[in-house]
Design an enzyme around this catalytic site. Sequence first.
Site, mmCIF file in Angstrom:
data_model
loop_
_atom_site.group_PDB
_atom_site.id
_atom_site.type_symbol
_atom_site.label_atom_id
_atom_site.label_comp_id
_atom_site.label_asym_id
_atom_site.label_seq_id
_atom_site.Cartn_x
_atom_site.Cartn_y
_atom_site.Cartn_z
ATOM 1 N N ARG A 37 1.133 -1.404 0.408
ATOM 2 C CA ARG A 37 -0.094 -0.092 -0.682
ATOM 3 C C ARG A 37 1.176 1.221 0.017
ATOM 4 O O ARG A 37 1.929 1.504 0.827
ATOM 5 C CB ARG A 37 -0.698 -0.002 1.079
ATOM 6 C CG ARG A 37 -1.901 1.530 1.622
ATOM 7 C CD ARG A 37 -2.428 0.745 3.010
ATOM 8 N NE ARG A 37 -1.715 1.526 3.343
ATOM 9 C CZ ARG A 37 -2.010 1.489 5.212
ATOM 10 N NH1 ARG A 37 -3.760 1.847 5.014
ATOM 11 N NH2 ARG A 37 -1.787 2.059 6.252
ATOM 12 N N CYS A 54 -0.027 5.250 0.746
ATOM 13 C CA CYS A 54 -0.821 6.201 0.833
ATOM 14 C C CYS A 54 0.017 7.652 1.308
ATOM 15 O O CYS A 54 0.681 8.631 2.146
ATOM 16 C CB CYS A 54 -1.440 6.096 3.055
ATOM 17 S SG CYS A 54 -2.444 6.954 3.014
#
Length: 128
Positions: A105, A107
């Site tokens: 991920r 972000c």
Amino acid sequence: MSRSIHTENAPAAIGPYVQGVDLGSMVMTSGQIPVDPKTGAIPEEVTAQARQSLENVKAIIEQSGLKVADIVKTTVFVKDLNDFAAVNATYEAFFAEHNAPFPARSCVEVARLPKDVKIEIEAIAVRG
């Protein structure tokens, strides 16, 4: 060869793009903002927005015949990085509820998102 993915269970594209693309071995979703596809409503709270964005990603992934556990990468765009802990808790709960491993991920905080929402999430899933 790629094919476009469309489902009524995720918001319709609000521009010249598709909800997702199926490349055969890989599925990529467009960024999903927290619009309820049935009502068009957008929740106020960032955790509810995160949940709705994840549900929208899930709907597109499932339309391609895959499941949450097949997601290998997500990108999360937030309007305020101070919301990171709250978003992270919702994100963790979502993947745990689907018995799915956590994907890679990124972000990042962004200046503005469509419809002035607080979050947008995109995903890549693979066929094993």
